[in-house]
Design an enzyme around this catalytic site. Structure first.
Site, PDB file in Angstrom:
ATOM      1  N   HIS A  37       0.841  -1.207   0.000  1.00 53.03           N
ATOM      2  CA  HIS A  37       0.000   0.000   0.000  1.00 53.03           C
ATOM      3  C   HIS A  37       0.875   1.255   0.000  1.00 53.03           C
ATOM      4  CE1 HIS A  37      -2.843  -2.851   2.183  1.00 53.03           C
ATOM      5  NE2 HIS A  37      -3.593  -2.423   1.194  1.00 53.03           N
ATOM      6  N   GLY A 147      -2.841  -1.944  -6.984  1.00 49.01           N
ATOM      7  CA  GLY A 147      -1.743  -2.899  -7.034  1.00 49.01           C
ATOM      8  C   GLY A 147      -1.991  -3.985  -8.077  1.00 49.01           C
ATOM      9  N   LYS A 149      -1.112  -7.005  -7.778  1.00 45.60           N
ATOM     10  CA  LYS A 149      -1.368  -8.312  -7.159  1.00 45.60           C
ATOM     11  C   LYS A 149      -2.818  -8.746  -7.420  1.00 45.60           C
ATOM     12  CE  LYS A 149      -2.752  -9.729  -3.434  1.00 45.60           C
ATOM     13  NZ  LYS A 149      -3.356  -9.810  -2.204  1.00 45.60           N
ATOM     14  N   VAL A 176       4.396  -5.863  -4.465  1.00 46.47           N
ATOM     15  CA  VAL A 176       5.537  -5.829  -3.525  1.00 46.47           C
ATOM     16  C   VAL A 176       5.570  -7.177  -2.822  1.00 46.47           C
ATOM     17  CG1 VAL A 176       6.540  -4.676  -1.515  1.00 46.47           C
ATOM     18  CG2 VAL A 176       5.357  -3.332  -3.268  1.00 46.47           C
TER      19      VAL A 176
END
Ligand code: PAF
Length: 284
Positions: A37, A147, A149, A176
């Site tokens: 984040h 993100g 992900k 990340v």
């Protein structure tokens, strides 16, 4: 950093900044902030004069029996972490301000939201799209950050923005990872010590499946089947491992070149997702 929880208080601030010619970057989150984040926030602060971060655990994206009640709520720590970043406003809307008792409008993204995670989480992406649309209407950002992900979520939000002509630029930020490769996620907190040791196998498996897919005579279907079996052997309950076309997340054919490998698997009750994008040599 100002903390604002009322929509009526946020709107005039945003209007004032716009009058002054400032651009607004927005990072929507559900809190329990981690380095993933904070990377979004960092990119947001480089992209615009003003940064707004929201924290809202959105009930409409959790299905019955999912972790809405237990989802980690760590607002005080989150606020502390954001205070040391370049954030102008932390927006913490109250649930009753976001959803009227007789709230009746939602956004459906045909097809895309029924694939992959949409199969085992029906209604999830409609809940995500609806709350993101609402947040865009409240915050009125120029740019919003998501993100990679959550690749299916990102694809759905891009599609919604295109289809409904939102005047927002969507920027994505690379996943990340922990040093052992596990993608950072608030749900990693649910893992026991033993599960945490096993969890990075998901990313290792994606890397190995990608490498296999890049071999000249490889067959995507066979690699997917093998990958599901390997996940089971590590103690995962795999949901799917799927080579897809990056633009619409439909199953990739042997001829597709730009692919994303999407996977979801559970370790006991904890559902982990991850993905890898890569190019495959053109086949004829
Ligand atoms: O990715 C998330 O944290 C959530 O799905 C989002 C985009 C903030 C919507 O609730």
């Amino acid at each position: 950093m100002l903390t604002v929880s009322s929509i009526a208080e946020l709107r005039p601030l945003v209007k004032k900044w716009r009058r002054e010619g400032d651009r607004i970057a927005f990072v929507p989150t559900m809190g329990n902030l981690h380095a993933g984040h904070l990377k979004l926030v960092d990119e947001a602060s480089k992209a615009a004069e003003r940064v707004i971060v929201s924290i809202f655990v959105n009930p409409s994206q959790f299905g019955p029996g999912e972790d809405f009640a237990s989802y980690p709520r760590t607002e005080a720590d989150d606020a502390k972490a954001l205070a040391s970043c370049s954030v102008d406003v932390l927006f913490l809307p109250r649930p009753e301000a976001m959803y009227a008792k007789d709230h009746a409008t939602s956004i459906a993204i045909d097809k895309l939201s029924t694939l992959h995670c949409g199969v085992s989480r029906p209604g999830h992406f409609s809940g995500v799209a609806t709350v993101v649309a609402k947040l865009f209407n409240i915050v009125q950002p120029d740019i919003a950050f998501f993100g990679e992900k959550d690749f299916q979520q990102l694809t759905i939000i891009r599609r919604m923005v295109r289809d409904l002509n939102f005047d927002v630029e969507i920027r994505s930020v690379a996943t990340v990872r922990e040093p052992d490769g596990l993608a950072m996620s608030s749900r990693n907190n649910y893992l026991s010590a033993e599960q945490r040791t096993c969890a990075p196998e998901l990313y290792r498996l994606l890397c190995s499946a990608r490498d296999k897919a890049q071999q000249p005579d490889s067959q995507l279907g066979e690699i997917q089947r093998e990958a599901m079996a390997t996940l089971k052997s590590f103690g995962f309950e795999p949901d799917y491992v799927s080579f897809c076309r990056t633009y619409d997340l439909e199953p990739a054919s042997e001829q597709d070149v730009e692919l994303v490998l999407l996977a979801a698997a559970k370790l006991d009750k904890t559902r982990l997702i991850d993905n890898l994008r890569f190019s495959r040599y053109a086949r004829h």
